[in-house]
Scaffold this motif. Structure first.
Motif, short mmCIF file in Angstrom:
data_model
loop_
_atom_site.label_atom_id
_atom_site.label_comp_id
_atom_site.label_asym_id
_atom_site.label_seq_id
_atom_site.Cartn_x
_atom_site.Cartn_y
_atom_site.Cartn_z
N ILE A 72 40.91 9.10 -2.39
CA ILE A 72 39.65 8.69 -1.74
C ILE A 72 39.44 7.19 -1.86
CG2 ILE A 72 37.13 8.85 -1.92
CD1 ILE A 72 37.53 11.85 -2.60
N LEU A 73 39.67 6.64 -3.05
CA LEU A 73 39.51 5.19 -3.22
C LEU A 73 40.50 4.42 -2.37
CD1 LEU A 73 38.82 4.93 -7.06
CD2 LEU A 73 37.18 4.69 -5.18
N GLY A 74 41.73 4.92 -2.27
CA GLY A 74 42.73 4.26 -1.43
C GLY A 74 42.32 4.30 0.03
N ALA A 75 41.80 5.44 0.47
CA ALA A 75 41.34 5.55 1.86
C ALA A 75 40.16 4.64 2.12
CB ALA A 75 40.97 7.01 2.16
N MET A 76 39.26 4.54 1.17
CA MET A 76 38.11 3.64 1.33
C MET A 76 38.55 2.18 1.41
SD MET A 76 35.35 5.48 -1.23
CE MET A 76 34.18 4.15 -1.17
N ALA A 77 39.53 1.81 0.58
CA ALA A 77 40.04 0.44 0.62
C ALA A 77 40.71 0.16 1.96
CB ALA A 77 41.03 0.23 -0.52
N ALA A 78 41.46 1.13 2.46
CA ALA A 78 42.12 0.96 3.76
C ALA A 78 41.09 0.83 4.88
CB ALA A 78 43.06 2.13 4.04
N MET A 79 40.04 1.65 4.85
CA MET A 79 39.00 1.56 5.88
C MET A 79 38.26 0.23 5.82
SD MET A 79 37.35 5.36 6.20
CE MET A 79 37.51 5.99 4.55
N THR A 80 38.04 -0.26 4.61
CA THR A 80 37.37 -1.55 4.46
C THR A 80 38.24 -2.66 5.04
OG1 THR A 80 36.27 -0.77 2.46
CG2 THR A 80 36.37 -3.15 2.77
N ALA A 81 39.53 -2.61 4.76
CA ALA A 81 40.44 -3.63 5.30
C ALA A 81 40.50 -3.55 6.81
CB ALA A 81 41.84 -3.44 4.70
N ILE A 82 40.57 -2.34 7.36
CA ILE A 82 40.59 -2.18 8.82
C ILE A 82 39.29 -2.69 9.43
CG2 ILE A 82 40.57 -0.44 10.67
CD1 ILE A 82 42.54 1.21 8.91
N GLY A 83 38.18 -2.39 8.77
CA GLY A 83 36.88 -2.88 9.24
C GLY A 83 36.80 -4.39 9.25
N ALA A 84 37.36 -5.03 8.20
CA ALA A 84 37.35 -6.48 8.13
C ALA A 84 38.20 -7.08 9.22
CB ALA A 84 37.85 -6.94 6.75
N VAL A 85 39.37 -6.50 9.48
CA VAL A 85 40.25 -6.98 10.55
C VAL A 85 39.56 -6.84 11.90
CG1 VAL A 85 42.41 -6.53 11.78
CG2 VAL A 85 42.39 -6.61 9.28
N LEU A 86 38.95 -5.68 12.15
CA LEU A 86 38.25 -5.46 13.43
C LEU A 86 37.09 -6.42 13.59
CD1 LEU A 86 38.25 -1.56 13.65
CD2 LEU A 86 39.62 -3.18 15.00
N ALA A 87 36.38 -6.70 12.50
CA ALA A 87 35.25 -7.64 12.58
C ALA A 87 35.74 -9.02 12.96
CB ALA A 87 34.51 -7.67 11.25
N LYS A 88 36.90 -9.45 12.41
CA LYS A 88 37.45 -10.76 12.75
C LYS A 88 37.90 -10.79 14.21
CE LYS A 88 38.94 -12.41 8.26
NZ LYS A 88 40.02 -12.87 7.44
N LEU A 89 38.48 -9.70 14.68
CA LEU A 89 38.95 -9.64 16.05
C LEU A 89 37.80 -9.70 17.05
CD1 LEU A 89 41.80 -6.97 15.84
CD2 LEU A 89 42.07 -9.43 16.15
#
Length: 91
Positions: A72-89
């Motif tokens: 769960i923590l790994g999935a949350m970290a991955a979602m946070t990273a994806i969210g940050a990338v999408l926000a930058k895009l």
């Protein structure tokens, strides 16, 4: 409710001390158990064995909990990273 009990271990000890062979003891206890209508309890576990098994199961559950939390923590970290990338895009 009165329960009929028959301590096969005690009975076996008593007749074995009286000179019966192991085979005779087992046969006598078996016949006694069957004629009294008592169930075969030879496959019952002791409290110590049950406690040991429960302890083992608890340890397995704890290991599984750690694995689930890690996933769960790994999935949350991955979602946070994806969210940050999408926000930058988007900006």
């Amino acid at each position: 409710m009165n329960a009929l009990t028959f301590d096969t271990h005690e009975a076996a000890k008593t007749v074995e001390e009286a000179g019966f062979t192991k085979a005779q003891v087992e046969a006598l206890v078996d016949v006694s158990r069957r004629t009294t209508g008592l169930p075969d309890t030879s496959d019952l576990v002791t409290k110590a064995h049950l406690s040991s098994e429960v302890s083992g199961l608890r340890a397995e559950i704890e290991r599984a909990k750690v694995q689930v939390i890690s996933i769960i923590l790994g999935a949350m970290a991955a979602m946070t990273a994806i969210g940050a990338v999408l926000a930058k895009l988007i900006h």
